[in-house]
Motif scaffolding. Sequence first.
Motif, PDB file in Angstrom:
ATOM      1  N   ARG B  60       0.838  -1.202   0.000  1.00 19.39           N
ATOM      2  CA  ARG B  60       0.000   0.000   0.000  1.00 19.39           C
ATOM      3  C   ARG B  60       0.872   1.250   0.000  1.00 19.39           C
ATOM      4  O   ARG B  60       2.017   1.235   0.480  1.00 19.39           O
ATOM      5  N   TYR B  64      -1.466   7.288   0.866  1.00 20.09           N
ATOM      6  CA  TYR B  64      -2.801   7.236   0.273  1.00 20.09           C
ATOM      7  C   TYR B  64      -3.509   5.959   0.724  1.00 20.09           C
ATOM      8  O   TYR B  64      -3.295   4.902   0.131  1.00 20.09           O
ATOM      9  N   TYR B  67      -5.002   2.701  -1.584  1.00 20.53           N
ATOM     10  CA  TYR B  67      -4.353   2.519  -2.879  1.00 20.53           C
ATOM     11  C   TYR B  67      -3.148   1.585  -2.740  1.00 20.53           C
ATOM     12  O   TYR B  67      -2.431   1.636  -1.750  1.00 20.53           O
TER      13      TYR B  67
END
Lengths: 298, 305
Positions: B60, B64, B67
Amino acid sequence: MSSPSMTVPNSGPRGAQPAGAVYRPSFGRRVSAWIADRFAMIVAILVLLYLFTPVAYTFVFSFNNYHKSNITWNPEGSPTLKHWKNPCGAPGVCDALVTSLQVGFIATVAATVLGTLLAFALVRYRFPGRGAGNVLVFVPMATPEIVLGASLLTIFVQGFVRVGLRLGFWTIVIAHIMFCLSFVVVTVKARLLSLDPRLEEAASDLYAGPGSTFWKVTFPLVLPGIVGAALLAFSLSFDDFIITNFVSGNVTTFPKFVYVSYLRGIPAQANVIGFSLFLFAVTLVVLGQVIGSARKPK
Amino acid sequence: MSALAHVGSASAAPTPGAADETAKRGRFLPYLLLLPGGLWLIIFFVVPLVQLFTVSLQSRFPEYPGYYYRDVNVKNYWSALTEFAPHFGRSLLFAGLATFFAFCLAYPLAYAMAFKAGRWRGLMMICVIAPFFTSFILRTIAWRQILADEGPIARIANALHLLPNGHITETWIAVVAGLTYNFLPFMVLPIYASLERADPRVIEAGGDLYANGFTTFRTVTLPMSMPGVLAGTLLTFIPAAGDYVNAELLGSDRSTKMVGNVIESQFFKVPDGYPTAAALSFTLMALILGMVFLYARKFGTEDLL
């Protein structure tokens, strides 16, 4: 084995036994054989009662005249027929039922057609890649449902959204076709393998071409297997919750409706529908058995 | 009619391998038959699994949330398996217990159906299948109410001081009972199928050779039904190990959650949970396919299918 007396040696010279064989007194054997003979049947009946306990519960609580939630039995005014008179009375329950029936119908037809073709290819032909085909059919059945659901959700969310496929009715249908397919193949395959090849040989000996041999001999013989596969596919699809829950988005099927409403207490209408489906399916199966045994007397 | 008689005399009685003789060598037709179903399985089974596998290795973006980028992050597996080891253990333990109890209940039933039922055999078969025409969620919730504290079973057990903390629901007992119940037919049907194929005269011969009931069972009946027992074990264990509905409906929040519950909640309730859920799914699948593979190597797949 059918009667205990058959297994009890009541005569016969002891000397005729092979050396080292253990001889038990006939009385003890008689008692243990008597118990063994009935034990299995008694346990079997208890296990069947155990299997039916929640069905009976569902039936009884469809008559509960409850106020807030259908969890405890309300003796006031019970039993009542009002839920049976108005099975769609609870909000959403019939919508969910209709969705499940639609999904089940489409998935059954598609899985049965695709699966029957697959079964014919795998049983009737020898070709390179047949082993891989068998594995491809087998592995989905050995995969836990939660993994199937998770992987489908991943591909739907990360891939198929780009071609405009959103989670909902059609993603449920796609998933159900996928997991029903293997079960159809296995069922039809079993039927195909049990056919007597002499029947088809006879047809070609009688100058039937391959087409009419297939439609007049093979297909009618396989048809019971195909019908059985379709019924299996429908019941698998209708009852599925785990995979459906992953791929359904906002659409609610009947099992999902029951699951979601359980915290508030399931409306008795769900009991009515659940039990009615049970009665309907049992009637179908009993009819099928009666017709089946009338057709081929043993 | 004479043609039929001719065929009958010319070819031997159908043997299990007889279907092989009718198998044809085709060039295009088998592939044509295979194509639609095979494609469906490839697109909606194989491809999603590959996708799930890549997700299980993604990392990840720290800044963010939600995402990920493509990666070969094996640490996902390590962290998922260490964090959720108890859940994994519980899944295997509960599924193992449920399989064992299902065997104990299923064997007498299948035995009675195969050898004792006589003309009631068809009726008993319907009775085994019939409960499964009621939605399994509905039945599991029915068990919850039956086993609830105010229900008859919990009351009797409490009156006899059998329950250490006074509950059946919200404990592992209820979860194992639910798993046993839900997958019992998957144990009954294969055992029944293999017992039905067994020749009862062979079992009688055990008695004729002065073996007592138990010895006959242990040395003749049980080995003959072994393929069915093992197929039933797999068919019960696989869905039970991946199940989360029983733990959700019959168990408690903390002490009975299984790996299925973790996968479900990592997917739906935990932000950034996708790689963990995917890693857990894959480990579960690898474990189960390993078991199936061992079985298939030992006994072949025909008994399983």
